[in-house]
Design a protein around this motif. Structure first.
Motif, PDB file in Angstrom:
ATOM      1  N   TRP A   6       0.798  -1.237   0.000  1.00  0.00           N
ATOM      2  CA  TRP A   6       0.000   0.000   0.000  1.00  0.00           C
ATOM      3  C   TRP A   6       0.826   1.281   0.000  1.00  0.00           C
ATOM      4  CZ3 TRP A   6      -5.150   1.397  -0.260  1.00  0.00           C
ATOM      5  CH2 TRP A   6      -6.051   0.346  -0.439  1.00  0.00           C
ATOM      6  N   ASN A   7       2.009   1.258   0.577  1.00  0.00           N
ATOM      7  CA  ASN A   7       2.860   2.449   0.627  1.00  0.00           C
ATOM      8  C   ASN A   7       3.724   2.477  -0.628  1.00  0.00           C
ATOM      9  OD1 ASN A   7       5.082   4.219   1.128  1.00  0.00           O
ATOM     10  ND2 ASN A   7       4.770   4.018   3.326  1.00  0.00           N
ATOM     11  N   TRP A   8       3.451   3.388  -1.561  1.00  0.00           N
ATOM     12  CA  TRP A   8       4.148   3.358  -2.847  1.00  0.00           C
ATOM     13  C   TRP A   8       5.653   3.578  -2.705  1.00  0.00           C
ATOM     14  CZ3 TRP A   8       6.870   7.462  -4.913  1.00  0.00           C
ATOM     15  CH2 TRP A   8       6.610   8.751  -4.435  1.00  0.00           C
ATOM     16  N   LYS A   9       6.079   4.334  -1.714  1.00  0.00           N
ATOM     17  CA  LYS A   9       7.517   4.542  -1.518  1.00  0.00           C
ATOM     18  C   LYS A   9       8.192   3.271  -1.008  1.00  0.00           C
ATOM     19  CE  LYS A   9       7.684   9.560  -0.893  1.00  0.00           C
ATOM     20  NZ  LYS A   9       8.021  10.687   0.007  1.00  0.00           N
ATOM     21  N   GLU A  10       7.545   2.578  -0.092  1.00  0.00           N
ATOM     22  CA  GLU A  10       8.107   1.317   0.396  1.00  0.00           C
ATOM     23  C   GLU A  10       8.101   0.263  -0.703  1.00  0.00           C
ATOM     24  OE1 GLU A  10       9.624   0.716   3.274  1.00  0.00           O
ATOM     25  OE2 GLU A  10       9.377   2.859   3.673  1.00  0.00           O
ATOM     26  N   ASN A  11       7.100   0.331  -1.584  1.00  0.00           N
ATOM     27  CA  ASN A  11       7.022  -0.575  -2.726  1.00  0.00           C
ATOM     28  C   ASN A  11       8.221  -0.361  -3.648  1.00  0.00           C
ATOM     29  OD1 ASN A  11       5.860  -1.172  -5.693  1.00  0.00           O
ATOM     30  ND2 ASN A  11       4.704  -2.385  -4.218  1.00  0.00           N
ATOM     31  N   ILE A  12       8.517   0.903  -3.945  1.00  0.00           N
ATOM     32  CA  ILE A  12       9.661   1.229  -4.798  1.00  0.00           C
ATOM     33  C   ILE A  12      10.968   0.866  -4.104  1.00  0.00           C
ATOM     34  CG2 ILE A  12      11.023   3.171  -5.670  1.00  0.00           C
ATOM     35  CD1 ILE A  12       8.493   4.420  -6.692  1.00  0.00           C
ATOM     36  N   LYS A  13      11.064   1.150  -2.814  1.00  0.00           N
ATOM     37  CA  LYS A  13      12.294   0.851  -2.068  1.00  0.00           C
ATOM     38  C   LYS A  13      12.621  -0.637  -2.122  1.00  0.00           C
ATOM     39  CE  LYS A  13      12.833   2.984   1.825  1.00  0.00           C
ATOM     40  NZ  LYS A  13      12.699   3.358   3.272  1.00  0.00           N
ATOM     41  N   ALA A  14      11.595  -1.477  -1.964  1.00  0.00           N
ATOM     42  CA  ALA A  14      11.807  -2.920  -2.041  1.00  0.00           C
ATOM     43  C   ALA A  14      12.211  -3.324  -3.454  1.00  0.00           C
ATOM     44  CB  ALA A  14      10.535  -3.656  -1.634  1.00  0.00           C
ATOM     45  N   GLY A  15      11.607  -2.678  -4.451  1.00  0.00           N
ATOM     46  CA  GLY A  15      11.955  -2.964  -5.838  1.00  0.00           C
ATOM     47  C   GLY A  15      13.388  -2.582  -6.167  1.00  0.00           C
ATOM     48  N   ILE A  16      13.828  -1.440  -5.681  1.00  0.00           N
ATOM     49  CA  ILE A  16      15.198  -0.986  -5.926  1.00  0.00           C
ATOM     50  C   ILE A  16      16.202  -1.932  -5.278  1.00  0.00           C
ATOM     51  CG2 ILE A  16      16.870   0.823  -5.331  1.00  0.00           C
ATOM     52  CD1 ILE A  16      14.730   2.874  -5.901  1.00  0.00           C
ATOM     53  N   SER A  17      15.845  -2.453  -4.106  1.00  0.00           N
ATOM     54  CA  SER A  17      16.727  -3.404  -3.447  1.00  0.00           C
ATOM     55  C   SER A  17      16.920  -4.648  -4.312  1.00  0.00           C
ATOM     56  CB  SER A  17      16.139  -3.787  -2.088  1.00  0.00           C
ATOM     57  OG  SER A  17      16.940  -4.753  -1.438  1.00  0.00           O
ATOM     58  N   LEU A  18      15.842  -5.132  -4.911  1.00  0.00           N
ATOM     59  CA  LEU A  18      15.929  -6.289  -5.796  1.00  0.00           C
ATOM     60  C   LEU A  18      16.700  -5.951  -7.064  1.00  0.00           C
ATOM     61  CD1 LEU A  18      12.255  -7.590  -5.464  1.00  0.00           C
ATOM     62  CD2 LEU A  18      14.303  -8.602  -4.447  1.00  0.00           C
ATOM     63  N   TYR A  19      16.458  -4.746  -7.571  1.00  0.00           N
ATOM     64  CA  TYR A  19      17.143  -4.294  -8.782  1.00  0.00           C
ATOM     65  C   TYR A  19      18.655  -4.197  -8.543  1.00  0.00           C
ATOM     66  CZ  TYR A  19      18.360  -1.188 -12.700  1.00  0.00           C
ATOM     67  OH  TYR A  19      18.932  -0.623 -13.817  1.00  0.00           O
TER      68      TYR A  19
END
Length: 340
Positions: free
Chosen positions: A213-226
Motif C-alpha cells: 500500500w505504501n508506494w515509496k516502500e514498494n519502490i524501495k523494495a523494488g530498488i533493493s531487488l534491482y
C-alpha cells in the motif's frame, strides 16, 4: 433487575444498535463495490462506511474515531485493517478478478477520552478499517474505507533519484505499471495475475501489507531487488573484461525479468547472446528460440500469427504447436528501445 434480565437487556440494546453500513449490489457490471459492514453503537465520528484517502506523501488520513459516551476512561480500542487483493491489471475497470490473497493487520491502543486519532504504529495501509470498543458492557463498532491516490510521475522520479543505485530502474517502473500504483477507479493497489503488486510489481519475495500500500516502500523494495540483480550481473561480467555500461544494464534488466542476457563464447573470446532469440516486438518479453526446428526459418510475423492467441494463457499456452517463451533478452531490448 436480575442478572439474567440485565444480560437480556444488554443483548437487546446491542441488537437494536446494530445496522448495516453498506449493502450488496448484485447488478452486473456495477461500479459499486459489494460490501456489507456491521455498525454497532452510537458514534460521533466518523460516518459509517465513510471513505478516506491516503495522502500522496504517503500518510494516513486524519480520522477521529469518537463514541457518544459519558463513561470515564481509560478506553481500550481494537482496530483491524483488512484488504482482499484481487487481480486488476492496469485497466480502469470493475469488478476486479480472482482473489489472490487477503492481507490483515490488527492492534490495540488506549486513550483517556472516548476518542482515538487513527494511528497504525507508523504503517501506511488501506482497505476496510474496523474499530471497536466495549465500555460498561456496551459494544461500539464502526468500519470505514481507506483508499489510495497515485503520485505524479515527477514525484516518483524525484523519489527514485534519492537512491544512488536506481539508474535505469525508472524504465522498469514504466514498463511494469505505466507508473501507476493504484487503480483510480477504486483506490486500491494494482494487482497482476502472477501476484505482482504495485508500482514495482513485487512478487518474490512476497511483499508485506505495508509494501503493497505504501508506494515509496514498494519502490524501495523494488530498488533493493534491482540492485541485487545489478550486482550479480556485474560479478558475472567482471570475469571477462572489458564490457560497457550498456551491457551491464542489459544483463541487469534480463535478470530482473528472470533470465540472463550474455554468455561467454570461449572460441570467439567475447560476450555473446545466451540464446539465438527472435523477439516479438509487439510485446515486452516474448520471443522464440530460433534454434528450435519449429521456429527456424520463420519470420517474426509468421511466429506471432501462430502464437499470439495463446499468449494470454501464459505458460499454459506454450506447447508443441506454440513454441514461444518469456525472455529476459527480449525484456531488456524492449526497455532499452522504449525511448527510441
Amino acid at each position: 433487575m436480575s442478572a439474567s434480565e440485565s444480560k437480556s437487556a444488554s443483548k437487546s440494546k446491542l441488537a437494536s444498535s446494530k445496522k448495516s453500513a453498506g449493502k450488496t449490489n448484485d447488478k452486473k457490471g456495477s461500479l459499486v463495490k459489494v460490501v456489507v459492514l456491521e455498525d454497532v453503537g452510537k458514534w460521533i465520528s466518523p460516518q459509517a462506511g465513510e471513505k478516506f484517502f491516503l495522502s500522496v506523501a504517503p500518510a494516513l488520513p486524519e480520522v477521529i474515531f469518537q463514541i457518544d459516551c459519558d463513561a470515564a476512561g481509560p478506553f481500550v480500542w481494537e482496530w483491524s485493517m483488512q484488504w482482499g487483493a484481487k487481480v486488476s491489471g492496469l485497466r480502469e475497470k470493475l469488478p476486479r478478478g480472482v482473489l489472490l490473497k487477503t492481507f490483515k493487520l490488527s492492534g490495540k491502543t488506549t486513550t483517556d477520552k472516548p476518542k482515538w486519532r487513527l494511528d497504525l504504529n507508523g504503517d501506511v495501509l488501506g482497505g476496510v478499517l474496523t474499530v471497536q470498543i466495549v465500555v460498561d458492557g456496551n459494544q461500539y463498532k464502526r468500519s470505514v474505507h481507506i483508499c489510495g491516490k497515485n503520485p505524479e510521475k515527477s514525484e516518483i522520479l524525484a523519489y527514485l533519484s534519492s537512491f544512488s543505485d536506481s539508474s535505469g530502474y525508472e524504465k522498469i517502473i514504466e514498463q511494469e505499471t505505466k507508473a501507476k500504483h493504484f487503480l483510480d477507479i477504486d483506490g486500491e493497489p494494482v494487482v497482476a495475475f502472477d501476484n505482482g503488486y504495485g508500482l514495482a510489481q513485487l512478487t518474490n519475495p512476497a511483499p508485506s501489507y505495508h509494501q503493497v500500500w505504501n508506494w515509496k516502500e514498494n519502490i524501495k523494495a523494488g530498488i533493493s531487488l534491482y540492485a541485487a540483480c545489478r550486482q550479480r550481473a556485474k560479478k558475472m561480467l567482471d570475469a571477462h573484461l572489458p564490457y560497457s555500461e550498456e551491457m551491464l544494464i542489459n544483463e541487469t534488466y534480463a535478470r530482473w525479468n528472470g533470465g540472463g542476457y550474455y554468455g561467454w563464447d570461449v572460441k570467439a573470446n567475447k560476450w555473446v547472446l545466451r540464446v539465438n532469440i527472435l523477439c516479438d516486438s509487439s510485446t515486452g518479453n516474448i520471443g522464440w528460440n530460433m534454434v528450435d526446428p519449429e521456429n527456424s526459418g520463420k519470420t517474426e510475423a509468421d511466429l506471432r500469427d501462430r502464437d499470439k492467441d495463446v499468449y494470454r494463457l501464459g505458460k499454459k499456452g506454450q506447447d508443441d504447436e506454440h513454441r514461444w517463451q518469456y525472455s529476459g533478452i527480449c525484456y531488456a531490448d524492449h526497455l532499452r528501445n522504449a525511448d527510441e
